[in-house]
Design a protein around this motif. Sequence first.
Motif, PDB file in Angstrom:
ATOM      1  N   THR A 317       0.822  -1.214   0.000  1.00 22.14           N
ATOM      2  CA  THR A 317       0.000   0.000   0.000  1.00 22.14           C
ATOM      3  C   THR A 317       0.861   1.271   0.000  1.00 22.14           C
ATOM      4  N   ILE A 318       2.174   1.104   0.123  1.00 22.63           N
ATOM      5  CA  ILE A 318       3.074   2.275   0.089  1.00 22.63           C
ATOM      6  C   ILE A 318       3.221   2.715  -1.372  1.00 22.63           C
ATOM      7  N   GLN A 319       3.049   4.014  -1.603  1.00 20.06           N
ATOM      8  CA  GLN A 319       3.015   4.539  -2.976  1.00 20.06           C
ATOM      9  C   GLN A 319       4.213   4.084  -3.818  1.00 20.06           C
ATOM     10  N   SER A 320       5.426   4.242  -3.276  1.00 24.39           N
ATOM     11  CA  SER A 320       6.611   3.950  -4.091  1.00 24.39           C
ATOM     12  C   SER A 320       6.802   2.446  -4.293  1.00 24.39           C
ATOM     13  N   ILE A 321       6.117   1.630  -3.512  1.00 23.80           N
ATOM     14  CA  ILE A 321       6.188   0.175  -3.717  1.00 23.80           C
ATOM     15  C   ILE A 321       5.099  -0.258  -4.705  1.00 23.80           C
ATOM     16  N   ALA A 322       3.901   0.288  -4.543  1.00 23.82           N
ATOM     17  CA  ALA A 322       2.813  -0.053  -5.486  1.00 23.82           C
ATOM     18  C   ALA A 322       3.197   0.340  -6.907  1.00 23.82           C
ATOM     19  N   SER A 323       3.965   1.407  -7.052  1.00 23.55           N
ATOM     20  CA  SER A 323       4.306   1.904  -8.393  1.00 23.55           C
ATOM     21  C   SER A 323       5.618   1.326  -8.918  1.00 23.55           C
ATOM     22  N   SER A 324       6.351   0.572  -8.090  1.00 24.31           N
ATOM     23  CA  SER A 324       7.723   0.195  -8.456  1.00 24.31           C
ATOM     24  C   SER A 324       7.768  -0.643  -9.726  1.00 24.31           C
ATOM     25  N   GLY A 325       6.888  -1.626  -9.847  1.00 28.52           N
ATOM     26  CA  GLY A 325       6.878  -2.445 -11.060  1.00 28.52           C
ATOM     27  C   GLY A 325       6.302  -1.678 -12.232  1.00 28.52           C
ATOM     28  N   ALA A 326       5.161  -1.046 -12.007  1.00 31.61           N
ATOM     29  CA  ALA A 326       4.418  -0.405 -13.100  1.00 31.61           C
ATOM     30  C   ALA A 326       5.239   0.686 -13.781  1.00 31.61           C
ATOM     31  N   ASP A 327       5.999   1.451 -13.026  1.00 35.63           N
ATOM     32  CA  ASP A 327       6.765   2.541 -13.640  1.00 35.63           C
ATOM     33  C   ASP A 327       7.915   2.010 -14.505  1.00 35.63           C
ATOM     34  N   PHE A 328       8.553   0.936 -14.068  1.00 42.04           N
ATOM     35  CA  PHE A 328       9.595   0.331 -14.909  1.00 42.04           C
ATOM     36  C   PHE A 328       8.988  -0.307 -16.159  1.00 42.04           C
ATOM     37  N   ILE A 329       7.814  -0.916 -15.996  1.00 47.70           N
ATOM     38  CA  ILE A 329       7.137  -1.515 -17.155  1.00 47.70           C
ATOM     39  C   ILE A 329       6.776  -0.420 -18.164  1.00 47.70           C
ATOM     40  N   ALA A 330       6.270   0.703 -17.671  1.00 43.95           N
ATOM     41  CA  ALA A 330       5.899   1.800 -18.575  1.00 43.95           C
ATOM     42  C   ALA A 330       7.126   2.286 -19.351  1.00 43.95           C
ATOM     43  N   TYR A 331       8.255   2.374 -18.665  1.00 38.71           N
ATOM     44  CA  TYR A 331       9.495   2.799 -19.327  1.00 38.71           C
ATOM     45  C   TYR A 331       9.905   1.783 -20.406  1.00 38.71           C
ATOM     46  N   PHE A 332       9.864   0.517 -20.057  1.00 40.07           N
ATOM     47  CA  PHE A 332      10.212  -0.601 -20.947  1.00 40.07           C
ATOM     48  C   PHE A 332       9.331  -0.537 -22.213  1.00 40.07           C
ATOM     49  N   VAL A 333       8.022  -0.377 -22.011  1.00 41.75           N
ATOM     50  CA  VAL A 333       7.065  -0.337 -23.124  1.00 41.75           C
ATOM     51  C   VAL A 333       7.338   0.883 -24.001  1.00 41.75           C
ATOM     52  N   ARG A 334       7.535   2.035 -23.384  1.00 43.55           N
ATOM     53  CA  ARG A 334       7.776   3.262 -24.169  1.00 43.55           C
ATOM     54  C   ARG A 334       9.054   3.144 -24.998  1.00 43.55           C
ATOM     55  N   ARG A 335      10.098   2.567 -24.405  1.00 42.61           N
ATOM     56  CA  ARG A 335      11.369   2.418 -25.119  1.00 42.61           C
ATOM     57  C   ARG A 335      11.210   1.482 -26.326  1.00 42.61           C
ATOM     58  N   LEU A 336      10.504   0.376 -26.158  1.00 41.76           N
ATOM     59  CA  LEU A 336      10.308  -0.530 -27.296  1.00 41.76           C
ATOM     60  C   LEU A 336       9.437   0.137 -28.361  1.00 41.76           C
ATOM     61  N   GLU A 337       8.444   0.900 -27.925  1.00 37.85           N
ATOM     62  CA  GLU A 337       7.622   1.649 -28.883  1.00 37.85           C
ATOM     63  C   GLU A 337       8.485   2.607 -29.693  1.00 37.85           C
ATOM     64  N   GLU A 338       9.388   3.320 -28.991  1.00 36.04           N
ATOM     65  CA  GLU A 338      10.299   4.243 -29.680  1.00 36.04           C
ATOM     66  C   GLU A 338      11.121   3.519 -30.751  1.00 36.04           C
ATOM     67  N   GLU A 339      11.443   2.256 -30.474  1.00 39.11           N
ATOM     68  CA  GLU A 339      12.258   1.484 -31.419  1.00 39.11           C
ATOM     69  C   GLU A 339      11.398   0.822 -32.490  1.00 39.11           C
ATOM     70  N   GLY A 340      10.098   1.057 -32.441  1.00 36.18           N
ATOM     71  CA  GLY A 340       9.204   0.524 -33.465  1.00 36.18           C
ATOM     72  C   GLY A 340       8.747  -0.903 -33.238  1.00 36.18           C
ATOM     73  N   VAL A 341       9.055  -1.471 -32.067  1.00 38.16           N
ATOM     74  CA  VAL A 341       8.668  -2.859 -31.789  1.00 38.16           C
ATOM     75  C   VAL A 341       7.208  -2.882 -31.319  1.00 38.16           C
ATOM     76  N   PRO A 342       6.371  -3.777 -31.889  1.00 43.86           N
ATOM     77  CA  PRO A 342       4.960  -3.813 -31.486  1.00 43.86           C
ATOM     78  C   PRO A 342       4.770  -4.373 -30.077  1.00 43.86           C
ATOM     79  N   VAL A 343       4.232  -3.545 -29.198  1.00 41.57           N
ATOM     80  CA  VAL A 343       4.014  -3.943 -27.809  1.00 41.57           C
ATOM     81  C   VAL A 343       2.579  -3.629 -27.417  1.00 41.57           C
ATOM     82  N   VAL A 344       2.134  -4.211 -26.307  1.00 41.29           N
ATOM     83  CA  VAL A 344       0.788  -3.929 -25.819  1.00 41.29           C
ATOM     84  C   VAL A 344       0.785  -2.575 -25.110  1.00 41.29           C
ATOM     85  N   THR A 345      -0.145  -1.722 -25.528  1.00 41.93           N
ATOM     86  CA  THR A 345      -0.322  -0.433 -24.862  1.00 41.93           C
ATOM     87  C   THR A 345      -1.779  -0.278 -24.458  1.00 41.93           C
ATOM     88  N   PRO A 346      -2.094   0.528 -23.439  1.00 40.28           N
ATOM     89  CA  PRO A 346      -1.109   1.166 -22.558  1.00 40.28           C
ATOM     90  C   PRO A 346      -0.360   0.128 -21.716  1.00 40.28           C
TER      91      PRO A 346
END
Length: 481
Positions: A317-346
Motif C-alpha cells: 500500500t506504500i506509494q513507491s512500492i505499489a508503483s515500483s513495477g508499473a513505472d519500470f514496465i511503462a518505461y520498458f514499453v515506451r522504449r520498445l515503442e520508440e524502437e518501433g517494436v509492437p508492444v501492448v499499450t497502454p
Amino acid sequence: MNVTLSTGKVIPIEMHKVKIVQQTNLPSAAQRLEAIREAGYNTFLLRTRDVFLDMLTDSGTNAMSDNQLGAMMVSDEAYAGSESFYKLADSVKEVLGFQYLLPAHQGRAAEHLLAKAFVKPGDVVPMNYHFTTTKAHVDLAGGKVLEIFKDGALETASSNPFKGNMDPDKLKAVIAQYGVEHIPYVRMEATTNLIGGQPFSMANLREIKAIASQHGIPLVFDGSLISENAYFIQQREPEFKDATIQQVITELMKNVDIFYMSGRKSAAARGGLIATNNKKLYEQILPWLPVYEGFSTYGGMSTKEVEAMAVGLREMTIQSIASSGADFIAYFVRRLEEEGVPVVTPPGGLACHIDAMRFLPNMPQAQYPAGALAAAVYIASGVRGMERGTVSMDRDEQGNDVPSDLELVRLAVPRRLYTMSHIEYAVDRVKWLYGLRNLIGGLQFVEEPPVLRFFFGRMAPIGDWGEKLAAAFQADFGDTF
Ligand SMILES: *Cc1c(COP(=O)(O)O)cnc(C)c1O
C-alpha cells in the motif's frame, strides 16, 4: 516512482538500495541455442543457470524487503494456532477489511478451493478475462468460463486506460440466458494477466457489483495484482487522483464478497489466501481447506511465508512500492515503442508484452508465433520471457488447437529485481531481433501434455531458424554475448 531529469526526460527511479545480491550469468549465443534446444523450445524448461534476465514471470521472483526477511526470522512454527497466522489475519483486516481468512499455498490453490466449494457441472463463471489456472479449476469442476470483456479489450495498440473492464450489458445477458442458479459467482481479475496486465476501473467494478447484487450473485475478486490495479485507478481515474493506494483498495473492497490472491505477485512474497466478511461463504470453503492445503492457520504455507505475506500486504500500500513495477514496465514499453517494436499499450501491471502477431505477421497461429518469438528472444539475448498465446490454450474436446485471442510474449518485470541497464539491454536485443524478424520460423509440438500444456510441452522448430538466428547474432556481436 518517476523523476524528471533536468533535460525534461522522465525516468523511473528505484526507491530502495541493494543489500544482498545474487550473481547472474550471461551465456553466449551458442550456449543459448544449445540450452533452448534441450528445453524443447519451451522457456519453462530452461535452467536458470542458462538465463541472464529471468522475465518469465513476476510470480515469487520479486525482491523481498528487509522487513519481510526480518519477519521470517521470528515466525512461529506451529501446526495449529500459529501467531504468524494472526499477524497475517491482522494485515488482511487492516489492508483489505476482511474478517475471515483462509490461507492457501498459492493463488491456484485458492482457485481450486473456490471451484470445489461453488462450481457444479453445467455452471458458468462470467469473468473479465480468464487466467490459465482459474480456467483449469473451473473446467475441472465441470463449469465453463465466460469471458465478457468490453469491445476493444483485445486491441493490443490502444489508449484505453481500462481494458480490463467487464461489459455490464454482456453480464446482464449472461444472467438472463443461464439463470442465477447456474452462476456461482462473477469473477473480476485485477489486473487481467493474459491481456497484458490491464486494469479495470472503480466505476466498472461498482457497476458489475450492482448487477451481481441485484441477482444475489457473489462477486469474487482475484487480487493477485491488486496494488497495481489500485495504482492505475489512482493514476488514470480522475475521482481517485488524490487518494492513497490504501484508500483505493478500501474502496475497491466495498464491492467484494470473496477476495483471493496469489501472494507471489503484488505482495512481493509467497503464498496465497482467500478472505471474506461473509460467514456463510467462509463456512462453505473452510471444510475443504485441510483436505487440500493444510490446517486453517497455515494452509500449505510455511510460517515463514505467512510472516512475509503479512508484511508484504502492508508494504504494497506504500506509494513507491505499489508503483515500483508499473513505472519500470511503462518505461520498458515506451522504449520498445520508440524502437518501433509492437508492444501492448497502454503499459500494464506485470510485464512488457510484445505482440507476436504484429512482430511476425505472416506466421499462422498453428505455428505458435508467441512460442517461437519467446524462444527467439532467448536465443538473441538470454532473456527468458513467457509465451502467452495458443500454446497456453489447451486443445478442445475434439483435439483441435484453440487459437488464442492474442499471441503475446510476456517479459515480466519482477518488482525491485532488475535495474535500468537490464531494461536497456533487453530493449536493445529485442530491437535487434525485430530487424531480423524474417529469420524466425514456427514451432510444432513434439511432446504435448493434455492439461496446461505450456508448462511441460516440448516443441521443435520448423526448419533450422534457431541455428540461423544464433549465427546472425555471432556475425553481429562476435562470439561472446
Ligand atoms: C498468478 C496468478 C494466479 C495464480 O497464482 P499462483 O500463485 O501462481 O498459483 C491467479 N490469478 C492471477 C491473476 C495471477 O496473476
